[in-house]
Structure formats: structure tokens, C-alpha cells
Design a protein around this motif. Structure first.
Motif, PDB file in Angstrom:
ATOM      1  N   LEU A 399       0.847  -1.191   0.000  1.00 46.16           N
ATOM      2  CA  LEU A 399       0.000   0.000   0.000  1.00 46.16           C
ATOM      3  C   LEU A 399       0.882   1.241   0.000  1.00 46.16           C
ATOM      4  CD1 LEU A 399      -2.768   1.397   0.280  1.00 46.16           C
ATOM      5  CD2 LEU A 399      -2.500   1.219   2.767  1.00 46.16           C
ATOM      6  N   ASP A 400       0.692   2.095  -0.993  1.00 44.16           N
ATOM      7  CA  ASP A 400       1.474   3.326  -1.066  1.00 44.16           C
ATOM      8  C   ASP A 400       0.558   4.529  -0.886  1.00 44.16           C
ATOM      9  OD1 ASP A 400       0.194   3.849  -3.535  1.00 44.16           O
ATOM     10  OD2 ASP A 400       1.731   2.738  -4.626  1.00 44.16           O
ATOM     11  N   MET A 401       1.129   5.727  -0.988  1.00 45.99           N
ATOM     12  CA  MET A 401       0.383   6.974  -0.836  1.00 45.99           C
ATOM     13  C   MET A 401       0.254   7.702  -2.171  1.00 45.99           C
ATOM     14  SD  MET A 401       2.070   8.182   2.802  1.00 45.99           S
ATOM     15  CE  MET A 401       0.945   9.541   3.087  1.00 45.99           C
ATOM     16  N   ASN A 402       0.295   6.936  -3.254  1.00 45.39           N
ATOM     17  CA  ASN A 402       0.157   7.489  -4.597  1.00 45.39           C
ATOM     18  C   ASN A 402      -1.329   7.559  -4.936  1.00 45.39           C
ATOM     19  OD1 ASN A 402       0.396   8.312  -7.219  1.00 45.39           O
ATOM     20  ND2 ASN A 402       1.341   6.427  -7.972  1.00 45.39           N
ATOM     21  N   PHE A 403      -1.961   8.660  -4.598  1.00 42.64           N
ATOM     22  CA  PHE A 403      -3.369   8.859  -4.888  1.00 42.64           C
ATOM     23  C   PHE A 403      -3.541   9.338  -6.326  1.00 42.64           C
ATOM     24  CE2 PHE A 403      -3.223   8.780  -0.385  1.00 42.64           C
ATOM     25  CZ  PHE A 403      -4.478   8.375   0.058  1.00 42.64           C
ATOM     26  N   HIS A 404      -4.755   9.223  -6.809  1.00 42.65           N
ATOM     27  CA  HIS A 404      -5.054   9.711  -8.156  1.00 42.65           C
ATOM     28  C   HIS A 404      -4.799  11.216  -8.215  1.00 42.65           C
ATOM     29  CE1 HIS A 404      -7.342  10.672 -11.788  1.00 42.65           C
ATOM     30  NE2 HIS A 404      -7.232   9.387 -12.104  1.00 42.65           N
ATOM     31  N   PRO A 405      -4.189  11.720  -9.276  1.00 45.89           N
ATOM     32  CA  PRO A 405      -3.889  13.162  -9.351  1.00 45.89           C
ATOM     33  C   PRO A 405      -5.123  14.043  -9.169  1.00 45.89           C
ATOM     34  CG  PRO A 405      -2.739  11.983 -11.083  1.00 45.89           C
ATOM     35  CD  PRO A 405      -3.636  10.986 -10.431  1.00 45.89           C
ATOM     36  N   PHE A 406      -6.276  13.597  -9.700  1.00 41.87           N
ATOM     37  CA  PHE A 406      -7.484  14.401  -9.546  1.00 41.87           C
ATOM     38  C   PHE A 406      -7.883  14.506  -8.083  1.00 41.87           C
ATOM     39  CE2 PHE A 406     -12.148  14.625  -9.241  1.00 41.87           C
ATOM     40  CZ  PHE A 406     -12.360  15.847  -9.860  1.00 41.87           C
ATOM     41  N   ALA A 407      -7.821  13.388  -7.337  1.00 36.83           N
ATOM     42  CA  ALA A 407      -8.172  13.399  -5.915  1.00 36.83           C
ATOM     43  C   ALA A 407      -7.222  14.284  -5.125  1.00 36.83           C
ATOM     44  CB  ALA A 407      -8.165  11.977  -5.361  1.00 36.83           C
ATOM     45  N   THR A 408      -5.941  14.228  -5.469  1.00 35.25           N
ATOM     46  CA  THR A 408      -4.959  15.061  -4.775  1.00 35.25           C
ATOM     47  C   THR A 408      -5.193  16.540  -5.073  1.00 35.25           C
ATOM     48  OG1 THR A 408      -3.376  13.250  -5.050  1.00 35.25           O
ATOM     49  CG2 THR A 408      -2.505  15.370  -4.358  1.00 35.25           C
ATOM     50  N   ALA A 409      -5.523  16.860  -6.321  1.00 39.20           N
ATOM     51  CA  ALA A 409      -5.797  18.252  -6.684  1.00 39.20           C
ATOM     52  C   ALA A 409      -7.033  18.779  -5.962  1.00 39.20           C
ATOM     53  CB  ALA A 409      -5.977  18.365  -8.194  1.00 39.20           C
ATOM     54  N   VAL A 410      -8.086  17.954  -5.862  1.00 40.03           N
ATOM     55  CA  VAL A 410      -9.294  18.358  -5.136  1.00 40.03           C
ATOM     56  C   VAL A 410      -8.975  18.606  -3.671  1.00 40.03           C
ATOM     57  CG1 VAL A 410     -11.557  17.580  -4.345  1.00 40.03           C
ATOM     58  CG2 VAL A 410     -10.883  17.232  -6.718  1.00 40.03           C
ATOM     59  N   LEU A 411      -8.160  17.734  -3.079  1.00 44.81           N
ATOM     60  CA  LEU A 411      -7.781  17.897  -1.677  1.00 44.81           C
ATOM     61  C   LEU A 411      -6.993  19.194  -1.477  1.00 44.81           C
ATOM     62  CD1 LEU A 411      -7.713  16.660   1.164  1.00 44.81           C
ATOM     63  CD2 LEU A 411      -5.622  15.457   0.509  1.00 44.81           C
ATOM     64  N   LEU A 412      -6.123  19.524  -2.409  1.00 41.24           N
ATOM     65  CA  LEU A 412      -5.350  20.757  -2.303  1.00 41.24           C
ATOM     66  C   LEU A 412      -6.258  21.983  -2.366  1.00 41.24           C
ATOM     67  CD1 LEU A 412      -2.696  22.348  -2.251  1.00 41.24           C
ATOM     68  CD2 LEU A 412      -2.565  22.043  -4.748  1.00 41.24           C
ATOM     69  N   VAL A 413      -7.185  21.995  -3.303  1.00 41.97           N
ATOM     70  CA  VAL A 413      -8.102  23.138  -3.439  1.00 41.97           C
ATOM     71  C   VAL A 413      -8.964  23.287  -2.185  1.00 41.97           C
ATOM     72  CG1 VAL A 413     -10.051  24.055  -4.739  1.00 41.97           C
ATOM     73  CG2 VAL A 413      -8.125  23.032  -5.955  1.00 41.97           C
ATOM     74  N   CYS A 414      -9.488  22.184  -1.675  1.00 41.00           N
ATOM     75  CA  CYS A 414     -10.316  22.231  -0.471  1.00 41.00           C
ATOM     76  C   CYS A 414      -9.525  22.733   0.734  1.00 41.00           C
ATOM     77  CB  CYS A 414     -10.897  20.854  -0.174  1.00 41.00           C
ATOM     78  SG  CYS A 414     -12.091  20.282  -1.389  1.00 41.00           S
ATOM     79  N   THR A 415      -8.271  22.336   0.824  1.00 42.16           N
ATOM     80  CA  THR A 415      -7.429  22.806   1.931  1.00 42.16           C
ATOM     81  C   THR A 415      -7.194  24.305   1.837  1.00 42.16           C
ATOM     82  OG1 THR A 415      -6.333  20.646   2.025  1.00 42.16           O
ATOM     83  CG2 THR A 415      -5.224  22.488   3.090  1.00 42.16           C
ATOM     84  N   LEU A 416      -6.960  24.821   0.624  1.00 43.74           N
ATOM     85  CA  LEU A 416      -6.755  26.258   0.454  1.00 43.74           C
ATOM     86  C   LEU A 416      -8.024  27.037   0.811  1.00 43.74           C
ATOM     87  CD1 LEU A 416      -4.735  26.273  -2.903  1.00 43.74           C
ATOM     88  CD2 LEU A 416      -3.857  26.651  -0.586  1.00 43.74           C
ATOM     89  N   VAL A 417      -9.173  26.535   0.382  1.00 43.65           N
ATOM     90  CA  VAL A 417     -10.435  27.206   0.704  1.00 43.65           C
ATOM     91  C   VAL A 417     -10.681  27.197   2.205  1.00 43.65           C
ATOM     92  CG1 VAL A 417     -12.933  27.084   0.442  1.00 43.65           C
ATOM     93  CG2 VAL A 417     -11.468  26.728  -1.545  1.00 43.65           C
ATOM     94  N   CYS A 418     -10.466  26.059   2.824  1.00 38.01           N
ATOM     95  CA  CYS A 418     -10.677  25.936   4.268  1.00 38.01           C
ATOM     96  C   CYS A 418      -9.723  26.848   5.039  1.00 38.01           C
ATOM     97  CB  CYS A 418     -10.493  24.479   4.681  1.00 38.01           C
ATOM     98  SG  CYS A 418     -10.890  24.119   6.391  1.00 38.01           S
ATOM     99  N   SER A 419      -8.487  26.948   4.559  1.00 41.87           N
ATOM    100  CA  SER A 419      -7.508  27.814   5.219  1.00 41.87           C
ATOM    101  C   SER A 419      -7.945  29.269   5.180  1.00 41.87           C
ATOM    102  CB  SER A 419      -6.139  27.653   4.551  1.00 41.87           C
ATOM    103  OG  SER A 419      -5.692  26.315   4.624  1.00 41.87           O
ATOM    104  N   GLN A 420      -8.497  29.703   4.056  1.00 40.53           N
ATOM    105  CA  GLN A 420      -8.966  31.082   3.948  1.00 40.53           C
ATOM    106  C   GLN A 420     -10.149  31.350   4.886  1.00 40.53           C
ATOM    107  OE1 GLN A 420      -7.698  33.697   2.157  1.00 40.53           O
ATOM    108  NE2 GLN A 420      -5.978  32.313   1.793  1.00 40.53           N
ATOM    109  N   ILE A 421     -10.979  30.350   5.112  1.00 35.43           N
ATOM    110  CA  ILE A 421     -12.159  30.537   5.958  1.00 35.43           C
ATOM    111  C   ILE A 421     -11.784  30.711   7.417  1.00 35.43           C
ATOM    112  CG2 ILE A 421     -14.246  29.373   6.810  1.00 35.43           C
ATOM    113  CD1 ILE A 421     -14.545  28.128   4.043  1.00 35.43           C
ATOM    114  N   ILE A 422     -10.818  29.948   7.897  1.00 36.03           N
ATOM    115  CA  ILE A 422     -10.518  29.935   9.328  1.00 36.03           C
ATOM    116  C   ILE A 422      -9.315  30.795   9.697  1.00 36.03           C
ATOM    117  CG2 ILE A 422     -11.452  27.597   9.504  1.00 36.03           C
ATOM    118  CD1 ILE A 422      -8.558  26.609   9.800  1.00 36.03           C
TER     119      ILE A 422
END
Length: 429
Positions: A399-422
Motif C-alpha cells: 500500500l502506497d500513498m500514490n493517490f489519483h492526481p485528480f483526488a490530490t488536486a481536489v484535496l489541495l483546493v479544499c485545503t486552500l479554501v478551508c484555510s482562507q475561511i478559518i
């Protein structure tokens, strides 16, 4: 003054009246050494000299009362316990994968809620370190158990989609719903800026821990089967190194939160300000009274430990049934396996936690709500995922941590949005 009036007077004054064997009167015991911090509660009482120092007997417990408390808390979720016997019946009758998946799915939701209740109750009797270890071990136990069952079956994509779904659900659904419902009663919602500034770097580190193996895997050649095998081995080695680093970072975060800077995560001041901005001052008194009641264990230690063990066994069995039937159910009902992993499986372990965060936000306790939503995301990314990768290493599962690029990109965008909110420590609906 009658017995009932005397008891009421003592309860209002912060004391409790306990019947003493062989004595018609009562004696008062004061609760002492109570301290709180986010995630755990330290609860100490003077030992009862009539029962060999057993603290639990100072507060009267009955088996019926403990069962009633366990089932009545979040009863809207606990009502799904009817699916537990249905799951056993379906398994005994050798039903198809579709019904088995449905029954095990709905059975896991209330079992995860009970696991959280018993874990929190045990933490109330412990000190900071022990309470933190219990919270880390059982905080996301349902996700860990399901993921380990999937790891044993070699369903790596199910694990990755389920963990990504849990992180996104906490950051978007839970936090967003809490801010929406909490903001309907208050113009401005305030929470700790210091705590928020701690969550943001850890969330970004979580994204990096997924982004580096995924990006590294994309740069390696995949033209032939031999190159594919070499690339997979290289990504696996990088993932295991990152898992060791992120697990160590999470241990440092626990030490930071519970020992060196625990005052940063205290929600008392922000809870007061949110309450004052509410409709009236009764909200503050109500929240204060509920917080004091939350400091008292709801169960005896024996009941909580036995309940924790029984529920853990039931979760293990239900998770085994769920994982074994997931592929057959996907074919039988025509549901994509990605949807099951990304949407359905995260609901299993997080339903009760989501409800708690939303309820705390409605009451104006935004630090608790934000801590539950983002703290759970951080725990999954920096603790659960590394544990699974290292567990796969120990059991020879790649088991590795190589996620699908789309899933990783979505996670990055959500983290940036969440960071701006809080980031500024305040928000609105």
C-alpha cells in the motif's frame, strides 16, 4: 426541610448527596481537581471509603440507567442498531452480497457512535497523556478497522478513496454545515486564531504527504511492465519514508496540543463571546451547565471498558462483512466502487462525529466544532494513513500513498479554501 429540598439545595450549590450505609443522614462530597482541555477531560474525585476507594460508587449507577444513557445519546443514530441482528441473520442465511453490504453498512454507523461514547467516558477518568493515547487509538477506530480489513483483502483503491472521502467530508461538509447553522443565530462566529494557525500548516503538510508520492509516480516511466514494476517499487519506498515522517509529526502535534500549548486550544473564551452575540444571555448559562455535566462520567469504568471491547469486536465483524461484500454489492446494485469508497464508507465512521460537530457549532462552541472537523482530517492524513502504510509494510501488502492526481488536486483546493475561511478566527454563515 424535606429530603428532596435538601438534595436540591446541595445539587445547586455544586455538591452531591450520597447515602451512607447504616446512616439515615447524608454527607456532602465535593468534586475536586477538575481540569479540561480539548479532546480529553480529567476527572478526579475523593475516594469513597465505604467501597474500598471505588470512585464510581460515589455517583449512583444502575445497569438500566447506563444502557439508557448509552442508547439515548444521539438516539437518531442509535436506532440503526436494529441492523446489527439483521446483519447476523443475513450472514447466517448466506444472503447475497447486496443485503449483506446494506445491513453491515447501517450497523456500523451506530456502533461507531457507541465506540465514541465509551472512549470519551474513559478519557474523562484519565490524565492528559493517557486520554490522548485513548483518543488517538479509538478516535478513528472504525476507519482503521475497515481499512485494515480492506488492506488484508488487497483493496487498496477502496482504502485511498475512503480516506480521501473522510478528509473532504470533515473539511467541507462538517465545517460548512456547522458554520451555516451556527451563523443563523449569530452575526459573527469566533474561534481561536492560534488554534486555526496550527491547523492550517498541518493540513498543508497532509496535502504534501499525498502530493509528493503522486507527483513522483507521474514522473517515472511506465512504458513496459518492467518499468511499471520499478516505478511502483520506487513510489512505495517514498511512501513508507513519508509515512514515518508524518507519524512522527503527528506525535509532535499531540505533545504541542496537550502539553506545551494546550491553552491555545481552550474554547472557553470564544464560547463566551459567541454566546454573548446570541439571542440572549441564557445561552451562556446553558452552555456552562452542559459543560459541567459533560465532565462527569456517564458510565462505570467496568461498563465503559466492557462496552468498548464488545463494540470493537462487533465493528471488526461488521467491517469484515462490509469489505467482503463491497465488490459484489457494487455489481449487484450497479454502484461504482469509487462512489462506495469516496461517499458511503466515510459516512460509516464519521456520522456521530459529524453530528457532534454540528451540534457544538449550533451552541456557539466553534472551537470544538472546528477542532472536531479539522482535527479529524489531520488525524486521518497524518496518523491513519501512515499507520496503514506501515501496517502494509509489516504484512507485506504494497500500500502506497500514490493517490489519483485528480483526488490530490481536489484535496489541495479544499485545503486552500478551508484555510482562507478559518485564517482570521471568525466567520459567518
Amino acid at each position: 426541610m424535606s429530603q428532596e429540598e435538601e438534595t436540591s439545595r446541595l445539587m445547586i450549590s455544586g455538591k452531591r448527596s450520597v447515602k451512607q450505609p447504616g446512616n439515615n443522614g447524608t454527607f456532602d462530597t465535593l468534586m475536586t481537581n477538575i481540569s479540561t482541555h480539548p479532546g480529553t477531560t480529567v476527572f478526579h474525585e475523593p475516594p469513597n471509603t465505604n467501597n474500598g476507594g471505588c470512585d464510581d460508587d460515589e455517583q449512583i449507577y444502575t445497569l438500566y440507567g447506563e444502557f439508557h444513557t448509552a442508547l439515548s445519546t444521539l438516539w437518531q443514530i442509535k436506532v440503526l442498531l436494529v441492523f446489527v441482528p439483521l446483519m447476523f441473520i443475513a450472514k447466517w442465511m448466506d444472503a447475497s452480497d447486496g443485503p449483506l453490504f446494506v445491513f453491515s453498512f447501517f450497523a456500523l454507523i451506530p456502533l461507531a457512535a457507541l465506540l465514541g461514547d465509551f472512549t470519551e467516558d474513559i478519557c474523562k477518568r484519565s490524565n492528559e497523556v493517557v486520554g490522548a493515547l485513548i483518543n488517538v487509538t479509538f478516535g478513528n477506530a472504525t476507519e482503521l478497522i475497515i481499512s485494515f480489513m480492506a488492506l488484508r483483502a488487497g483493496l487498496f483503491q477502496l482504502i485511498k478513496f475512503a480516506l480521501i472521502g473522510s478528509i473532504l467530508g470533515n473539511m467541507l461538509l462538517v465545517l460548512g454545515t456547522g458554520l451555516l447553522l451556527g451563523g443563523l443565530r449569530r452575526k459573527v462566529l469566533r474561534f481561536s486564531v492560534e488554534a486555526s494557525n496550527t491547523y492550517i500548516p498541518l493540513l498543508m503538510l497532509s496535502v504534501m504527504s499525498f502530493l509528493i508520492p503522486s507527483g513522483y509516480g507521474m514522473t517515472l516511466p511506465h512504458r513496459t511492465a518492467q518499468q511499471e514494476a520499478v516505478s511502483a517499487s520506487a513510489v512505495l519506498s517514498v511512501s513508507r519514508c513519508i509515512a514515518l515522517i508524518t507519524a512522527f509529526v503527528y506525535v509532535c502535534y499531540l505533545w504541542f496540543q496537550l502539553v506545551t500549548h494546550k491553552e491555545m486550544f481552550d474554547d472557553s473564551s470564544d464560547n463566551t463571546s459567541n454566546s454573548e452575540e446570541g439571542s440572549n444571555n441564557e445561552t451562556s448559562l446553558e452552555a456552562s451547565g452542559e459543560e459541567e455535566n459533560d465532565e462527569r462520567p456517564d458510565f462505570t469504568l467496568r461498563f465503559a471498558v466492557v462496552g468498548l471491547a464488545v463494540v470493537s469486536l462487533l465493528i471488526s465483524y461488521a467491517s469484515d462483512v462490509l469489505v467482503d461484500s463491497v465488490q459484489g454489492a457494487a455489481l449487484q446494485y450497479g454502484i461504482p466502487s469509487q462512489f462506495i469508497g469516496l461517499i458511503l464508507v466515510p459516512i460509516v465512521g464519521n456520522a456521530a462525529e459529524h453530528a457532534t460537530a454540528v451540534i457544538m457549532a449550533q451552541k456557539g462552541r466553534l472551537d470544538v466544532a472546528v477542532g472536531v472537523a479539522l482535527g479529524s482530517s489531520i488525524q486521518i492524513a497524518l496518523f491513519v494513513m501512515p499507520v496503514l502504510v506501515l501496517g502494509g509494510w509489516a504484512t507485506h501488502q504494497p500500500l502506497d500513498m500514490n493517490f489519483h492526481p485528480f483526488a490530490t488536486a481536489v484535496l489541495l483546493v479544499c485545503t486552500l479554501v478551508c484555510s482562507q475561511i478559518i485564517a482570521d478566527g471568525k466567520s459567518n454563515w
